[in-house]
Design an enzyme around this catalytic site. Structure first.
Site: not given
Ligand code: NAD
Length: 492
Positions: A196, A248-250, A253, A270, A304
């Site tokens: 996704k 994505g975000s902590t 996660g 991640e 990130c």
């Molecule tokens: P986000 O967590 O809001 O969303 C990430 C993804 O998760 C999106 O596709 C979103 O639709 C999906 N999502 C949202 N809620 C969900 C749920 N309850 N269950 C499953 N999926 C869900 O993050 P974002 O705003 O898209 O990205 C920014 C964040 O990603 C920052 O915190 C950044 O540090 C992190 N990031 C980390 C890495 C790494 O390698 N550590 C790399 C890139 C980005």
């Protein structure tokens, strides 16, 4: 160190050098509606729940996007299962590798088109997508293609087996690159995938599906479902999934960890970061300024591992901040499709609001706010000027929380121990940068840092052969390198 509480917020404009516009001219057609890619076919998706993906540089819509229903997610997982138990699971590693090589080559052949599309959907400068995102995505497929017939070397003395069906959820900051980090190792190991993309950047993933058709990848091996967070939640919660990989975000996660707990699913996360640069007084300062700028401003802070906390040895702090300000005044903010642009658009109105919220907090916390660029930010679209926050404390919210924007906090230290203590005083542990010409100090500091990746006299350097990932609240598991194979293998 005397941190000046500068006029705030102040835009310092150098304005000395005028550049002629140099827009990237490669035309890219965007289908007005994006559905899903399931079992080797593009499907329109349900009418209900459709949303728009926006060009952040203009705030204008690029396309409507479908939100996958539970039935569509089920169909994608079943297609992935069928392909895994059938053609893909039975194929030799060498044959799987050939498909990955073909994908890598097609990505290279269509690199310009992907770079333009990614810039339009994400807002990052064309210089980044052209020189970093797309080439690195192709490199990941090349790298893992090489592993596909050598998996035994990844788990010596044991026999590697695929895990099964992987559910993969990715963010918006590196849409195509995060897709390649996820899909390439999964496929090399014989798994199949339902991925996704982020709801704000679905376009490069959907175009990538064209490549899958072009190279003749068997139907069901890779499936793409679009939609918001709720779609991601349905996917990771689907009982037909064997492995969940999330970037994505902590906060999200943590939620996924709770969903997956108690099931048979393997999990890698991640997550976010608040990474520190430590600059010692014996560092090559010009090089360090460039690394710090690269680490936080060139990509609008949408990395990130962005080096968002600057720790300066007190005796060089004033000079370093002055040098930073001078360099910031040469950063060109504006049209991301212009080849001269250093700082592009913030990906969404929501993310811009989030950054502005932190700017309000910075003001309440008494930070010195200084903003600099070579030109004013465009009046339309979502832009935020490169920003320095000085006079801040270790306990301030802006020092502790991930802002995910072009905002750099500045603190000082007097000894290596203090530098390490301040850098490690964070709930995150994704990356760090150490700047010094003294090798012993470099290694001593690097070993003492609680971070998944430490760069020495450089920053944001990526290589498919090198594992990447965090510790603590930045997640667990590694992507890239031999370690990137392990989450996708069962070694028996
Ligand atoms: P986000 O967590 O809001 O969303 C990430 C993804 O998760 C999106 O596709 C979103 O639709 C999906 N999502 C949202 N809620 C969900 C749920 N309850 N269950 C499953 N999926 C869900 O993050 P974002 O705003 O898209 O990205 C920014 C964040 O990603 C920052 O915190 C950044 O540090 C992190 N990031 C980390 C890495 C790494 O390698 N550590 C790399 C890139 C980005």
């Amino acid at each position: 160190m005397t941190m000046t509480q500068d006029d705030r917020p102040t835009l310092k404009i150098a304005g000395a050098i005028e550049f002629s516009p140099a827009p990237e001219g490669h035309p890219v057609d965007i289908r007005p509606h994006q559905g899903h890619f399931i079992d080797g076919m593009f499907v329109e998706g349900a009418e209900e729940g459709r949303f728009q993906t926006i060009d952040p540089a203009t705030a204008r819509p690029l396309a409507t996007v479908a939100a996958a229903t539970a039935q569509e997610i089920d169909a994608a997982v079943k297609a992935a299962r069928k392909a895994q138990q059938g053609v893909w699971g039975r194929m030799s590693g060498a044959e799987r590798g050939k498909f990955l090589y073909r994908i890598a080559r097609r990505l290279q052949e269509r690199a310009r088109e992907f770079a333009v599309l990614e810039t339009m959907d994400n807002g990052k400068p064309i210089r980044e997508t052209r020189d970093v995102d797309v080439p690195l995505a192709a490199q990941h497929f090349f790298y893992y293609a090489g592993w596909a017939d050598k998996l035994g070397y990844a788990v010596p003395g044991r026999t590697p087996h695929p895990v099964g069906v992987a559910a993969q959820v990715i963010p918006w900051n590196f849409p195509l690159l995060m897709l390649s980090w996820k899909i390439a190792p999964a496929l090399a190991c014989g798994n199949t995938v339902v991925l996704k993309p982020s709801e704000t950047t679905p376009l490069s993933a959907m175009r990538f599906a064209q490549i899958l058709q072009e190279v003749g990848l068997p139907p069901g091996v890779v499936n793409l479902v679009n939609g918001p967070g709720a779609t991601g939640a349905l996917l990771v919660g689907h009982e037909g999934v064997d492995k969940v990989a999330f970037t994505g975000s902590t906060g999200v996660g943590r939620h996924i960890m709770r969903t997956v707990a108690g099931t048979k699913k393997k999990l890698t996360l991640e997550l976010g970061g608040k990474s520190a640069h430590i600059v010692y007084r014996d560092a090559a300062l010009t090089q360090a300024v460039e690394g710090v700028i690269d680490g936080i401003f060139f990509n609008q802070g949408h990395v990130c591992c962005a080096g968002s906390r600057l720790l300066l040895e007190a005796s060089i702090a004033d000079e370093f901040v002055e040098r930073l300000k001078i360099r910031m005044q040469s950063l060109r903010i504006g049209n991301p499709l212009d080849k001269n642009t250093d700082v592009g658009a913030i990906n969404s109105a929501a993310q811009l609001q989030r950054i502005q919220h932190y700017m309000d907090i910075a003001e309440q916390e008494g930070a010195g706010i200084w903003q600099g660029a070579a030109c004013p930010a465009p009046s339309e679209g979502f832009f935020h000027l490169p920003t320095l926050l000085t006079g801040v404390q270790q306990s301030d919210t802006v020092v502790r929380e991930e802002i995910f924007g072009p905002v750099l906090t500045v603190l000082t230290f007097r000894t290596p121990e203090e530098a390490v203590a301040k850098a490690n005083d964070s709930e995150y542990g994704l990356a760090a940068g150490v700047w010094t010409e003294k090798t012993a100090k470099l290694f001593g500091t690097a070993h003492a840092l609680n971070a998944g990746v430490v760069w020495a006299n450089g920053y944001n350097l990526f290589d498919p052969a090198s594992p990447f990932g965090g510790v603590r609240h930045s997640g667990f598991g590694r992507e890239g390198g031999i370690a990137g194979l392990w989450p996708y293998l069962e070694a028996r």
